[in-house]
Structures are given as structure tokens and as C-alpha cells.
Enzyme design. Structure first.
Site, mmCIF file in Angstrom:
data_model
loop_
_atom_site.group_PDB
_atom_site.id
_atom_site.type_symbol
_atom_site.label_atom_id
_atom_site.label_comp_id
_atom_site.label_asym_id
_atom_site.label_seq_id
_atom_site.Cartn_x
_atom_site.Cartn_y
_atom_site.Cartn_z
ATOM 1 C CB SER A 148 -0.925 0.007 1.214
ATOM 2 O OG SER A 148 -1.889 -1.014 1.135
ATOM 3 C CG HIS A 181 -2.782 3.792 4.037
ATOM 4 N ND1 HIS A 181 -3.213 3.369 5.277
ATOM 5 C CD2 HIS A 181 -2.587 2.669 3.299
ATOM 6 C CE1 HIS A 181 -3.275 2.037 5.285
ATOM 7 N NE2 HIS A 181 -2.904 1.593 4.104
ATOM 8 N NE ARG A 189 1.133 5.820 9.492
ATOM 9 C CZ ARG A 189 0.564 4.647 9.594
ATOM 10 N NH1 ARG A 189 -0.731 4.506 9.358
ATOM 11 N NH2 ARG A 189 1.268 3.579 9.923
#
Length: 221
Positions: free
Chosen positions: A24, A50, A47
Site C-alpha cells: 500500500s 492511505h 498516511r
């Protein structure tokens, strides 16, 4: 009770947790243009991407280069995290917090509905007023309600204690873009300079905001 049975494989997909995790972040770095993100906020941006699944998030990301150092130092010193929504608070990974920090959300406090009714505002905004005793040097996280971000900024203009950092990413169609622009313009318009991160426009939300908090709390992806 019988033991569960794994179904036969009918689709080709990665199902090992560590491999999913690594792939990822590799995909995000491969597909995102992070050139315009301050170096101190690069892992924060990764992040947040994500948490949202949107590699073009960086186009709207506004991250003060002081945000991560200031917020991390505050957490390491034991500062609390003040959240506008329960979903934001629950998205914080406790094991990443450096000082067993309190993660506080006052949305369900008994006084909040009455305050919201008396003031003619949302419960989320009213709950922000209960932050004041905890606000000095705290890390603030708003991922749900634009009214909460507006309310916080108004409290600061009126002299409330200043947090160490603001993660201001409320989501929505009414007031979200405007509240985040107010945060971007806050230092210039009111002389109150607090490190912050936000995402211009309508995008935001609890997952994105808690992802930012997790990045702040610990550098490792």
C-alpha cells in the site's frame, strides 16, 4: 460450535497483512506527487492518502512545515488529543502514542445538547467549548464538523488557550471548504499562528484525520 471453514479461493488477491501494508505504502509513493509537500510532512501526507485512498489528495493538502515537529513534541510531552468526533478518537492507534496520551471527545457529555440548543449550533460545535480547560498545548483534530472548526477559531480569536497544532479536515458540502480556508488564512487575518494541516475543498473525514494523527504520533509508516 464448529470451527469456521475457509472458503475456496475464487479470486487472485493478496491476503497477507504485512504484504498488504507494505504494498500500500509503496503504491502511494509510486503514484503520488509528493514534491510539493514539506519534508517534515511527507509521511503525514502518505498516511492521509492511505486513509482516504486518494493519491491526488496532495493537490489540495496544505501542511505547515512546523506541524509534525510541533505536534509530535507536544505528544511526547504528554499533551492530550482533542477530537471533534468519536470516529476520529477511535481511529487513533494507542500503541503509536508516545506518552499514553489521552484522546478526548466530549460529544456525548450531558451538557452538550443543551448548549447546542441555547446557542443555536451543532452538538459538535458546542462540545468544542468543553475543550477549553485542556486546550493549552494540545493537539486538536477536527475531521467531521465544519462548525467545530469555525467554533474553535472563534474561541481562539476571543482569547482561548492555544493548542500546539491543529489537524483541521472536516468533510462535507456546507461549510467544509469555507472553514478550512478560514484555517489557512487564520494567521494572516488574526495574527494567531498555530501550525496546522488541512485539505482544501469538500474532502476530509474521520479516517483521513485519524490517519494524520497516527502519522504525527509515530514517524514509522
Amino acid at each position: 460450535m464448529t470451527s469456521p471453514r475457509r472458503p475456496n479461493r475464487h479470486y487472485p488477491y493478496i491476503d497477507r497483512g504485512p504484504a498488504i501494508y507494505l504494498d500500500s505504502f509503496a503504491t502511494i509513493r509510486r503514484e503520488s506527487n509528493l514534491a510539493g509537500v514539506p519534508a517534515s510532512a511527507e509521511k503525514l501526507a502518505v498516511r492521509m492518502i492511505h486513509g482516504s485512498g486518494q493519491t491526488d489528495l496532495v493537490d489540495d493538502l496544505v501542511a505547515d512545515d512546523r506541524l509534525v515537529p510541533a505536534a509530535r513534541a507536544a505528544l511526547e510531552a504528554g499533551a492530550p488529543i482533542l477530537c471533534d468526533a468519536t470516529m476520529v478518537a477511535r481511529g487513533v492507534t494507542p500503541s503509536r502514542l508516545p506518552a499514553n496520551n489521552e484522546v478526548l471527545c466530549f460529544l456525548n457529555e450531558a451538557t452538550v445538547p443543551g448548549l447546542a440548543s441555547d446557542w443555536g449550533t451543532t452538538r459538535t460545535a458546542a462540545a468544542v467549548s468543553l475543550w477549553e480547560p485542556h486546550l493549552d498545548g494540545a493537539v486538536v483534530a477536527i475531521g467531521n464538523a465544519p462548525t467545530a472548526l469555525f467554533h474553535l477559531l472563534e474561541m481562539l480569536i476571543d482569547g482561548a488557550p492555544r493548542p500546539a497544532a491543529i489537524v483541521g479536515c472536516p468533510v462535507g458540502f456546507i461549510g467544509a471548504a469555507e472553514s478550512k480556508q478560514a484555517l489557512v488564512d487564520f494567521a494572516a487575518e488574526h495574527g494567531i499562528d498555530i501550525p496546522f494541516v488541512t485539505v482544501r475543498g469538500r474532502r476530509g473525514g474521520s479516517a483521513m484525520t485519524s490517519s494524520a494523527l497516527n502519522a504525527i504520533a509515530q514517524e514509522e509508516e
